[in-house]
Write an enzyme that holds these catalytic residues in place. Structure first.
Site, short mmCIF file in Angstrom:
data_model
loop_
_atom_site.label_atom_id
_atom_site.label_comp_id
_atom_site.label_asym_id
_atom_site.label_seq_id
_atom_site.Cartn_x
_atom_site.Cartn_y
_atom_site.Cartn_z
N HIS A 89 0.79 -1.31 -0.01
CA HIS A 89 -0.12 -0.06 0.10
C HIS A 89 0.84 1.17 0.03
O HIS A 89 0.44 2.31 -0.24
CB HIS A 89 -0.90 0.09 1.19
CG HIS A 89 -0.34 0.23 2.58
ND1 HIS A 89 -0.09 -0.94 3.47
CD2 HIS A 89 -0.04 1.37 3.22
CE1 HIS A 89 0.40 -0.37 4.42
NE2 HIS A 89 0.60 0.94 4.29
N ASP A 100 0.24 -7.76 1.66
CA ASP A 100 0.53 -6.37 1.73
C ASP A 100 2.13 -5.98 1.62
O ASP A 100 2.59 -5.08 2.34
CB ASP A 100 -0.11 -5.69 2.78
CG ASP A 100 0.03 -4.16 2.80
OD1 ASP A 100 0.05 -3.55 1.54
OD2 ASP A 100 -0.15 -3.52 3.80
N SER A 109 4.67 2.40 7.88
CA SER A 109 4.38 1.22 7.26
C SER A 109 5.48 1.12 6.35
O SER A 109 6.05 1.84 5.42
CB SER A 109 3.22 1.63 6.05
OG SER A 109 1.87 1.62 6.91
#
Length: 492
Positions: A134, A164, A244
């Site tokens: 993402h 992911d 992230s």
């Protein structure tokens, strides 16, 4: 000398005497073990821990060693999206949860170029970097900044939305990188550090916490076919927007996870964060480097966790393992003799206590690999070997092809072998069907679109070009993998 000092002196003398007596007994009586096998194992583990003094200091745990070792291998990532970017027309399955869980999305709703930021971890000296899908998904440009402020434009090598994870690369050598650790060896309560770039401005930030839980499924990844793999390491290390793709490491400075999400009602850290375990990261990265595509292995079962209620309803003799609700025909499980009602207890002799654990243990393998499955049926244990298959139902290697992403789904041009087998001239094949118009129209994964409104589609790029001018009702024609021709009408 007061009474307290006198008592403590006697107690210390007694303890020393006891230790000496035990030592002499062991010295003269070598034929008899002084401790049980369990105690010996624990003593060996303690000895190994105490002998590794690289992260122990007189005042306690030393976070400095791991932080200094890992920081140079963690990078800042800036993704740029031309036009309206992610703001319009995106069907990223994580989109609605993005602000709550993930990195900084600057100007997401603005017209013109937009940007998002995150973190990444260098895993090889020649420039391979792992991050979250993402963080870079659909980006027109990906730039990375090293800890020493060197900047590079990165190439996207491959992505895996089901975990992911993504792999990118910069053209450089002799880069600092982070060694892989072993997430299986991580214990609940063990110290870990999270290293990343929160809020897009706080570069090379280090936070500390402990492993709070393992194999957590928090239902944030979505896949139309239910193939998402969620088996997160849960920690209480502070992780915020922009972290992230950053590193979760043990106190030896070894990578044990990739920070991916936080549990929060506000979008900022609120107590728990989640990381993809390195056991899965390593496998996905190896696949992307070797093949350009992840080799997803399937056992071919529908499953659920065993709890007290299920055990009572199904008459199970244990509250453990994973319950098999269904077995797909011609699947690995079916060919191994498994049936609905079985309870899977181990994969390759590793205990399975939840759906998340089972999915992770299977996902570490490639199609064609054999896994040893231990299951219970009517109270009797059975061990079988199951040969895992890919999403197409065989054991062939899936290699990267030119991908086109539209409306949440991914298309490729079918291989020459597939075209010859089906007797078609060309087409655009769905290899990943996500939420969006294609799934709403009724198409299935593997379906090959051969025409739109009677206009031939010869490859994935042509499909993308044709669809740019389409609106209103369209007629979709194509074939499935068994050669059946189908038509779909849909209001675009």
């Amino acid at each position: 000398m007061n009474k307290t000092q006198f008592f403590l002196g006697i107690l210390l003398a007694a303890l020393l005497g006891g230790v000496m007596a035990v030592g002499l007994m062991q010295y003269f009586d070598t034929g008899r073990p002084a401790t049980t096998a369990f105690q010996n194992d624990r003593n060996v583990q303690l000895s190994k821990f105490l002998s590794d003094t690289s992260f122990i200091v007189p005042d306690g745990i030393n976070f400095v060693y791991a932080a200094e070792k890992v920081k140079p291998g963690v990078v800042f990532i800036r993704s740029t999206y031309n036009g309206s970017g992610r703001g319009t027309g995106s069907s990223n399955p994580l989109e609605e949860l993005y602000e709550d869980y993930f990195g900084d999305r600057e100007g997401r709703e603005r017209r013109g170029p937009s940007r998002s930021s995150g973190s990444g971890v260098i895993i090889s000296a020649d420039g391979y970097i792992v991050t979250n899908n993402h963080v870079i998904e659909n980006a027109d440009k990906v730039e990375i900044t090293l800890d020493d402020n060197r900047m590079y434009t990165a190439e996207v090598i491959g992505i895996d939305p089901t975990t992911d994870l993504a792999l990118i690369k910069v053209n450089e050598n002799n880069l600092p990188y982070v060694d892989f650790g072993d997430s299986d060896d991580m214990n609940i309560g063990e110290w870990v550090l999270a290293i990343g770039n929160p809020f897009g401005t706080l570069t090379s930030t280090v936070t500390a916490g402990i492993v709070s839980a393992k194999a957590r499924n928090i239902n944030i990844l979505q896949d139309r076919n239910g193939r998402q793999i969620e088996s997160f390491i849960q920690t209480d290390a502070a992780v915020n927007q922009g972290n992230s793709g950053g590193a979760l490491v043990n106190l030896k400075g070894e990578l044990v996870g990739i920070n991916t999400a936080i549990a929060t009602p506000t979008g900022s850290y609120a107590g728990y964060s989640f990381a993809v375990p390195v056991s899965l990261v390593r496998k996905v990265m190896n696949d992307l480097i070797e093949f350009g595509a992840v080799q997803r292995a399937l056992l071919g079962v529908s499953i659920r966790n065993v709890d007290a209620s299920l055990a009572k309803d199904e008459g199970l003799d244990m509250v453990a393992g994973v319950y098999v609700e269904g077995v797909a025909t011609e699947s690995a499980a079916s060919e191994a003799g498994m049936k609905p009602g079985d309870v899977i207890l181990e994969i390759n002799e590793k205990k399975v206590g939840s759906v998340a654990e089972l999915q992770e243990l299977v996902a570490r393998n490639r199609p064609g690999d054999k896994v040893k499955v231990t299951y219970s049926r009517n109270g009797e244990l059975t061990k079988v070997y199951a040969t895992l298959k890919n999403t197409m139902g065989d054991t062939e290697v899936v290699r990267r092809q030119e991908e086109v992403q539209m409306e949440g789904s991914i298309f490729v041009t079918p291989s020459a072998e597939t075209l010859e087998e089906l007797g078609i001239e060309g087409g655009a094949q769905i290899i990943s069907l996500g939420e969006g118009k294609w799934s709403d129209a009724g198409l299935k994964e593997g379906f090959i679109i051969t025409s739109i409104d009677h206009e031939k589609i010869l490859n994935a790029s042509q499909l993308e070009e044709v669809m740019q001018s389409k609106s209103g009702g369209i007629l979709i024609e194509g074939v499935d993998l068994e050669g059946k021709n189908s038509f779909y009408g849909y209001g675009w």
